[in-house]
Write a protein that holds these residues in place. Structure first.
Motif, short mmCIF file in Angstrom:
data_model
loop_
_atom_site.label_atom_id
_atom_site.label_comp_id
_atom_site.label_asym_id
_atom_site.label_seq_id
_atom_site.Cartn_x
_atom_site.Cartn_y
_atom_site.Cartn_z
N GLU A 48 -3.60 23.70 0.23
CA GLU A 48 -4.45 22.60 0.69
C GLU A 48 -3.89 21.28 0.17
O GLU A 48 -3.25 21.23 -0.88
CB GLU A 48 -5.89 22.78 0.20
N ALA A 49 -4.13 20.23 0.91
CA ALA A 49 -3.59 18.91 0.54
C ALA A 49 -4.64 17.83 0.73
O ALA A 49 -5.53 17.96 1.59
CB ALA A 49 -2.35 18.59 1.36
N GLN A 50 -4.54 16.81 -0.09
CA GLN A 50 -5.38 15.62 0.05
C GLN A 50 -4.48 14.39 0.02
O GLN A 50 -3.50 14.33 -0.74
CB GLN A 50 -6.39 15.52 -1.10
N ARG A 51 -4.80 13.42 0.83
CA ARG A 51 -4.02 12.19 0.87
C ARG A 51 -4.89 11.01 0.43
O ARG A 51 -6.07 10.94 0.75
CB ARG A 51 -3.46 11.93 2.27
N LEU A 52 -4.25 10.12 -0.31
CA LEU A 52 -4.94 8.93 -0.80
C LEU A 52 -4.13 7.70 -0.41
O LEU A 52 -2.90 7.74 -0.34
CB LEU A 52 -5.07 8.93 -2.33
N THR A 53 -4.84 6.62 -0.15
CA THR A 53 -4.18 5.33 0.09
C THR A 53 -4.40 4.46 -1.15
O THR A 53 -5.54 4.19 -1.53
CB THR A 53 -4.75 4.63 1.33
N ARG A 86 0.85 -1.19 0.00
CA ARG A 86 0.00 0.00 0.00
C ARG A 86 0.88 1.24 0.00
O ARG A 86 1.95 1.27 0.62
CB ARG A 86 -0.93 0.00 1.22
N LEU A 87 0.41 2.26 -0.70
CA LEU A 87 1.14 3.52 -0.85
C LEU A 87 0.30 4.66 -0.31
O LEU A 87 -0.93 4.62 -0.32
CB LEU A 87 1.48 3.78 -2.33
#
Length: 403
Positions: free
Chosen positions: A168-173, A154-155
């Motif tokens: 602004e930031a968004q994180r995804l798995t 997983r990344l």
């Protein structure tokens, strides 16, 4: 038929009796045919090797737009129905199709600016991996090694934007569904589903992405247009036609058509050279074999006259030189095949350093040997016709004069 068979048996026995002369004729045929087989083997092996390299490398079938454009759904529907296209998928703007940072979920050195390439069923860069869907991605070998990751890992990916003076930031798995050894360009890119790229582009443009819970302005009601696309032809021979079709639509593209045209030109030029040499060699062999068989009939004139005297019909006498010509052709082809195998083995060993596994610089198929055998027998029969005409004119009285 029985008398023709008798003439064939007599011709075969006479063939063995004059084995020294026969050996010279067989060696003469081999001296003409073996170089032709080697020449054609090199032409076929070289062109086949070049063509396979071009075909197997998906970069040679890729058609890349030279710049950004505005491509709507109708454009992709029309293009997908065009003959010769193996894979096409819309692509977002290059500047929007990247992760700000990417690393393994359990730690590791993060990478910045990792590009996203849209993928789907039929993508030649997948190289046997399943098409990515949802939050699954396929990594190139180099990117996977840089991240120290493997299939099933997983990344954590991060994208950023500047909005109202704030970062602004968004994180995804993400899940690594596979790793491909195909030549991805850029080498640090990964293959992702198209909806992940469109979500990234929309969010960076300040829009909200409801399916992922990302806040932003409401998306416009107009149909979506894409700035780029990824397109692969079905074969290297379809590239030129697709390129011409896109140029008619006003879309400038970059292709490997120059390399493909160079290979086709080489094939054509080598073909012309081969047939010129083969024609000269075949004509020389035809004349020499015809003269040899005529001389052989002249030497056997008394014997053939005696056969006429004891009742052998004309067509049986004609079979005499014809059978011997076929035997010479068969033995000559067999010996030429042995010489070719030795020469091909030596040439392939000499060029082994520049060849990949399974490639040959000089090779022929069984079908090629079959065609060569049939052509040689046909040439021998044409040559034997001269000796056959001479044998048909022999009178029984010629045998009585020598009794």
């Amino acid at each position: 038929m029985g008398r023709i068979a008798l003439a064939a048996r007599l011709a075969t026995r006479d063939f063995g009796h004059d084995w020294r002369i026969v050996l010279c004729q067989v060696l003469g045929l081999t001296a003409v045919l073996a170089p032709l087989l080697v020449l054609f083997g090199m032409r076929f092996g070289l062109i086949d090797t070049l063509a396979q390299r071009l075909i197997e490398d998906p970069r040679n079938r890729e058609i890349v737009p030279a710049g950004s454009g505005r491509f709507d759904a109708a454009f992709f529907r029309d293009l997908a129905g065009q003959d010769g296209i193996a894979f096409i998928v819309p692509a977002t703007r290059s500047i929007a199709a990247s992760f700000t940072r990417l690393r393994k979920e359990d730690g590791g050195r993060p990478l910045s600016g990792v590009a996203l390439l849209p993928s789907g069923p039929g993508d030649p860069l997948l190289a046997g991996n399943a098409p990515p869907a949802g939050d699954a991605v396929v990594l190139g070998r180099r990117l996977a090694d840089s991240l120290g990751t493997a299939a099933g890992d997983r990344l954590t990916a991060e994208i950023t934007r500047q909005r109202d003076g704030r970062i602004e930031a968004q994180r995804l798995t993400l899940t690594v569904s596979g790793i491909t050894d195909a030549p991805i360009a850029p080498s640090d890119a990964l293959l992702a589903p198209l909806d992940l790229l469109t979500a990234t582009e929309d969010w960076r443009d300040g829009l909200g992405v409801g399916s992922r819970g990302w806040a932003g302005a409401p998306p416009p009601a107009t149909d979506r247009v894409f700035a780029r696309f990824r397109l692969y032809a079905r074969s290297i021979y379809d590239v030129a036609a697709i390129e011409a079709s896109l140029k008619e639509r006003g879309v400038e593209v970059r292709t490997a058509s120059a390399d493909i045209a160079q290979m086709q030109l080489l094939d054509r030029n080598l073909g012309i050279a081969f047939w010129l040499i083969a024609g000269c060699g075949a004509l020389g062999y035809l004349v020499s074999l015809a003269a040899s068989l005529r001389a052989h009939v002249e030497r056997k004139r008394r014997d053939l006259a005696m056969l006429r005297l004891i009742g052998l019909p004309t067509r049986s006498l004609v079979a005499f030189p014809v059978v011997q010509a076929v035997l010479i052709a068969v033995l000559g082809v067999a010996l030429a095949g042995i010489v070719f195998q030795g020469a091909a083995t030596a040439l392939n060993a000499i060029f082994a350093g520049s060849l990949q596994p399974g490639e040959r610089i000089c090779r022929l198929l069984l079908a090629h040997f079959g065609i060569a055998t049939a052509a040689t027998i046909l040439a021998a029969l044409l040559s034997a016709s001269w000796g056959g005409l001479l044998a048909a004119r022999i009178q029984p009285s010629e045998g009585l004069r020598d009794v």
